[in-house]
Design a protein around this motif. Structure first.
Motif, PDB file in Angstrom:
ATOM      1  N   TYR A 159      -6.565   6.755   4.362  1.00 33.86           N
ATOM      2  CA  TYR A 159      -6.341   6.893   2.922  1.00 33.86           C
ATOM      3  C   TYR A 159      -6.725   5.602   2.197  1.00 33.86           C
ATOM      4  CZ  TYR A 159      -3.814   7.274  -1.501  1.00 33.86           C
ATOM      5  OH  TYR A 159      -3.486   7.277  -2.825  1.00 33.86           O
ATOM      6  N   ARG A 160      -6.402   4.459   2.791  1.00 32.26           N
ATOM      7  CA  ARG A 160      -6.747   3.173   2.191  1.00 32.26           C
ATOM      8  C   ARG A 160      -8.269   3.013   2.134  1.00 32.26           C
ATOM      9  NH1 ARG A 160      -5.641  -2.728   4.780  1.00 32.26           N
ATOM     10  NH2 ARG A 160      -6.795  -1.681   6.423  1.00 32.26           N
ATOM     11  N   MET A 218      -9.629   5.302  -0.626  1.00 27.03           N
ATOM     12  CA  MET A 218      -9.329   4.752  -1.947  1.00 27.03           C
ATOM     13  C   MET A 218     -10.252   3.581  -2.260  1.00 27.03           C
ATOM     14  SD  MET A 218      -5.879   2.944  -3.400  1.00 27.03           S
ATOM     15  CE  MET A 218      -4.872   4.424  -3.447  1.00 27.03           C
ATOM     16  N   GLU A 253      -4.474   8.476  -9.243  1.00 28.22           N
ATOM     17  CA  GLU A 253      -4.291   7.843  -7.943  1.00 28.22           C
ATOM     18  C   GLU A 253      -2.896   7.247  -7.811  1.00 28.22           C
ATOM     19  OE1 GLU A 253      -5.680   7.733  -4.389  1.00 28.22           O
ATOM     20  OE2 GLU A 253      -7.146   8.125  -5.972  1.00 28.22           O
ATOM     21  N   LEU A 311      -0.187   8.207  -5.054  1.00 26.02           N
ATOM     22  CA  LEU A 311       0.410   7.151  -4.259  1.00 26.02           C
ATOM     23  C   LEU A 311       1.933   7.237  -4.261  1.00 26.02           C
ATOM     24  CD1 LEU A 311      -0.271   4.654  -2.566  1.00 26.02           C
ATOM     25  CD2 LEU A 311      -0.124   3.298  -4.663  1.00 26.02           C
ATOM     26  N   LEU A 332       2.129   1.971   2.543  1.00 22.16           N
ATOM     27  CA  LEU A 332       1.257   2.119   1.373  1.00 22.16           C
ATOM     28  C   LEU A 332       1.262   0.887   0.484  1.00 22.16           C
ATOM     29  CD1 LEU A 332       2.306   5.779   0.651  1.00 22.16           C
ATOM     30  CD2 LEU A 332       0.024   5.061   1.336  1.00 22.16           C
ATOM     31  N   SER A 348      -0.442  -1.874   0.828  1.00 22.31           N
ATOM     32  CA  SER A 348      -1.812  -2.336   0.591  1.00 22.31           C
ATOM     33  C   SER A 348      -2.479  -1.540  -0.517  1.00 22.31           C
ATOM     34  CB  SER A 348      -2.631  -2.227   1.883  1.00 22.31           C
ATOM     35  OG  SER A 348      -2.112  -3.073   2.880  1.00 22.31           O
ATOM     36  N   CYS A 349      -2.220  -0.226  -0.565  1.00 21.37           N
ATOM     37  CA  CYS A 349      -2.822   0.615  -1.602  1.00 21.37           C
ATOM     38  C   CYS A 349      -2.300   0.223  -2.975  1.00 21.37           C
ATOM     39  CB  CYS A 349      -2.533   2.085  -1.311  1.00 21.37           C
ATOM     40  SG  CYS A 349      -3.247   2.677   0.236  1.00 21.37           S
ATOM     41  N   GLU A 350      -1.044  -0.139  -3.061  1.00 26.01           N
ATOM     42  CA  GLU A 350      -0.495  -0.597  -4.338  1.00 26.01           C
ATOM     43  C   GLU A 350      -1.204  -1.868  -4.803  1.00 26.01           C
ATOM     44  OE1 GLU A 350       4.003   0.380  -5.117  1.00 26.01           O
ATOM     45  OE2 GLU A 350       3.819  -0.528  -3.130  1.00 26.01           O
ATOM     46  N   TRP A 375      -7.352  -5.345   1.648  1.00 28.45           N
ATOM     47  CA  TRP A 375      -8.418  -4.346   1.603  1.00 28.45           C
ATOM     48  C   TRP A 375      -8.993  -4.137   2.996  1.00 28.45           C
ATOM     49  CZ3 TRP A 375     -11.280  -2.044  -2.665  1.00 28.45           C
ATOM     50  CH2 TRP A 375     -10.633  -2.182  -3.897  1.00 28.45           C
TER      51      TRP A 375
END
Length: 734
Positions: A479-480, A483, A498, A502, A514, A516-518, A558
């Motif tokens: 997912y990362r 994104m 998004e 999330l 999650l 890292s996605c934030e 990332w």
């Protein structure tokens, strides 16, 4: 003194069967009394009764039964589907039973006279009926059951036809009047013989019932015929129709048509005895069971289509639930559906997204059928094993969760807002609802029961999809990556959707996976703020050749990028240095590490009288930039000045060759096509259209294997990264 010859003649007259003749005469009471006195005087009454019963045996075995079988064609298989053959066999059976009934009555009258002659004789009518049945069954020829089947096939056709005409249930009377031939007797409507044939049928049934042969010689064929009628009616009525329930309608048809027809066959008298009622009730129980079984088999056979049509197919599943409550069909259901899924879904010809869609639909449909989870676990296990072997499964799942538009996974993800509330109620509800608890179904594979001990029986669909790999971390990493690709591909990316996705994923998988996605989404908003600040810096704007808009990322959060690189011309690199100094002045102790191959460049191309505005990848922009200083380049020279490998550079130049801007004059030699007469493939009516090169199709992120290798290296050389990557988006004219 009694004359034996005269006595025998008198006995032959009263009992013709002792001479091998089968007919009956009016009994002369005076002669019968005289014969009885003569036999008594000779003490031969009992002896004669034994001889008489032996002759009756012989007559039935050697004459009556062979004559009965002689009415039927002597072949091993008789086709009862052909109309002419069916009616021929109907009349053969009719004639045979009539003759048999006449012979039975003759023997019956002989037996009656025997009782007068010898009151204490052991043989009675029951013995005679048993003798007839045993002898018939002992000599039954091949093909006889087909003849009986044909007779009762005509019978049920006529009964259904007459019942429909009277009650207007099974056919439209207007349609019937328009038909030229009767559907039952196959005669013209004006010459219909259904009424007369019904009289014959009733007469034959009564004869068989009087001889107690109905169940013995016709029971098997009747059962086969009724079962065939039920199977055909199920297929004609409800096959392929899932949006409505048919079970109650089929039960009504069974009672009103089939059972009433059987009742008419077995109850020829006005009053039915207890034995007949028991026979009818026995038929009803067995045929009801047969009906449920075949409805379940029909629905099970079509359950793959029912899964695809869910939830519109819920009525069909409701019918199957009722049938499975009465008949243990779970093992057959599991085997059939598992094999169907293997044939229809689990092969290379079906793409992964379609398999996932079928898997989700199967979860919904099977869970509606059986909420215990045992059937679901057993049936879907091969799908999970197969998806686990496909390399693109994780990415397809993540794409389905996040892509635009309604999908099964996005709809399930949206339900996550109520998931926590439901989980809080699950434990209390299970404790409070203990009276309705049911054990797992009998006959289910014990392996599935063991697996369910570690799986939540009420697990939501997304959790079951993620559990294909048994690792939430794997799905979150994918997912990362996805994104990151979207953020780097769409520079005007709208993060609202998004962010919502999330938050929904955090409800299911927690914040830690999650985080890292934030940070990645935060980088997007921070970059916009930094760009706005630097663009307002007067010192930076002095002698600026073009605008630069950057996407500044926190590298440690990332995924790893691929290893492509690009050398910028000095005048362009100088503009990036100016931006870096402005950033350093703004952020203090931080600097920028530029990723020059990722981003979008807005350029204006002027060739002759043509002017084209385009948006292309940085590598393609730099290639064309070098052509404005030198209109012909060798591939190796251009590779050295741009620091791009020849193989990749040739592919990037192909973008301009495709659109008629650059041409390959000789192998490895490329030239700018400045002839205005040579038209580009760009439509001049759409000069403002954003054009995308083949480079954008490729992901900017490193492959999964490269990322794992880099993680292993980082584990030996951990360091704090103080700089950031960027992607360029510059505006210039060429």
């Amino acid at each position: 003194m009694v004359d034996i010859e005269i006595l025998w003649q008198e006995l032959s007259t009263i009992f013709p069967v002792i001479e091998g003749n089968i007919y009956s005469l009016e009994t002369d009471e005076v002669m019968l009394q005289k014969v009885h006195e003569n036999l008594a005087s000779l003490e031969l009454v009992d002896c004669f009764c034994v001889i008489l019963w032996s002759e009756i045996h012989s007559a039935i075995r050697d004459k009556i039964v062979p004559i009965f079988w002689s009415h039927f064609p002597n072949r091993t298989k008789i086709c009862g589907n052909d109309v002419d053959s069916c009616f021929h066999l109907f009349h053969c059976f009719n004639q045979a039973v009539e003759n048999l009934y006449d012979s039975f009555n003759c023997i019956k009258s002989v037996l009656k006279s025997t009782k007068r002659l010898c009151a204490h004789a052991n043989e009675d009518y029951s013995s005679l009926k048993s003798l007839f049945l045993e002898t018939l069954l002992g000599q039954i020829p091949p093909g006889f059951n087909e003849a009986v089947y044909a007779f009762y096939k005509v019978s049920v056709q006529i009964y259904t036809h007459l019942y429909a005409k009277q009650n207007y249930i099974f056919s439209d009377p207007d349609v019937m009047l328009k038909k030229l031939d009767c559907c039952a007797c196959n005669r013209k409507i004006s010459l219909c013989e259904c009424q007369s044939l019904e009289i014959i049928i009733n007469k034959i049934n009564k004869a068989l019932q009087d001889m107690e042969l109905l169940d013995g010689i016709a029971g098997q064929s009747l059962t086969s015929l009724v079962q065939k009628c039920i199977q055909d009616h199920i297929k004609e009525t409800c096959y392929g129709i899932f949006e409505r329930s048919f079970l109650r309608q089929l039960e009504y048809w069974l009672n009103e048509t089939v059972i009433n027809w059987l009742r008419k066959i077995f109850s020829q008298d006005a009053t039915s005895d207890v034995n007949t009622l028991n026979i009818i009730n026995g038929f009803k129980v067995k045929l009801t069971y047969f009906l449920y079984e075949n409805v379940a088999l029909s629905i099970t056979e079509q359950f793959f289509s029912i899964i695809i049509d869910f939830p519109e197919s819920i009525p069909a599943i409701d019918d199957l639930k009722v049938c499975m409550e009465k008949i243990d069909m779970r093992k057959h259901f599991i085997e059939t559906l598992t094999n169907t899924l293997k044939v229809r879904v689990l092969h290379p010809g079906v793409n992964t997204m379609d398999i996932l869609t079928g898997y989700i639909a199967a979860i919904k449909a099977i869970r509606y059928l059986d909420n215990s989870g045992v059937i679901l676990e057993t049936v879907t296990a091969p799908i999970r094993d197969y998806l686990r072997k496909r390399s693109d499964t994780v990415r397809r799942v993540v794409t389905g969760l996040t892509e635009e538009g309604p999908t099964d996974l996005t709809e399930e993800l949206a339900k996550g807002e109520a998931l926590k509330e439901n989980e809080k109620l699950d434990v209390n509800e299970e404790l409070n609802n203990w009276e309705n608890w049911l054990p797992d179904s009998y006959g289910i594979d014990q392996t599935a029961r063991i697996q369910l001990t570690n799986v939540n029986r009420s697990a939501d669909i997304i959790s079951m999809v993620v559990d294909i790999y048994g690792s939430k971390e794997l799905f979150m990493n994918e997912y990362r990556n996805l994104m990151a690709d979207r953020l780097l591909t769409y520079l005007d990316f709208n993060a609202d959707k998004e962010i919502r996705n999330l938050e929904l994923l955090k409800l299911r998988f927690g914040d830690s996976l999650l985080h890292s996605c934030e940070v990645m989404l935060k980088d997007l908003t921070d970059s916009k703020r930094i760009n706005s600040h630097i663009s307002s810096d007067s010192k930076y704007n002095e002698n600026k050749l073009f605008d630069i808009s950057t996407f500044i990322i926190s590298a440690q959060f990332w995924p790893s990028f691929n290893k492509e690189s690009l050398e910028l011309p000095k005048e362009i690199a100088f503009e990036f240095e100016k931006y870096t100094k402005s950033y350093e002045a703004y952020k203090g102790n931080r600097t920028l590490n530029w990723r020059t191959v990722t981003g979008r460049v807005n350029i204006v191309i002027e060739i002759g009288e043509r002017t084209i505005e385009m948006s292309v990848a940085p590598t393609q922009a730099i290639i064309l930039y070098h052509f404005q200083h030198k209109d012909e380049w060798a591939l190796e020279d251009l590779s050295q000045i741009t620091k791009v490998p020849s193989t990749i550079l040739r592919r990037r130049i192909g973008f301009w060759i495709t659109h008629g801007i650059v041409g390959e004059t000789r192998p490895g030699i490329f030239k700018l096509l400045e002839d205005d007469g040579k038209k580009s493939q760009f439509d001049p009516k759409h000069l403002n259209q954003v054009l995308v090169g083949d480079e954008d199709i490729e992901s900017a992120m490193a492959s999964a294997s490269d990322q794992r290798e880099e993680e292993l290296q980082k584990s030996f050389n951990a360091a704090t990264l103080q700089n950031c990557y960027w992607l360029i988006c510059m505006k210039s004219s060429t």
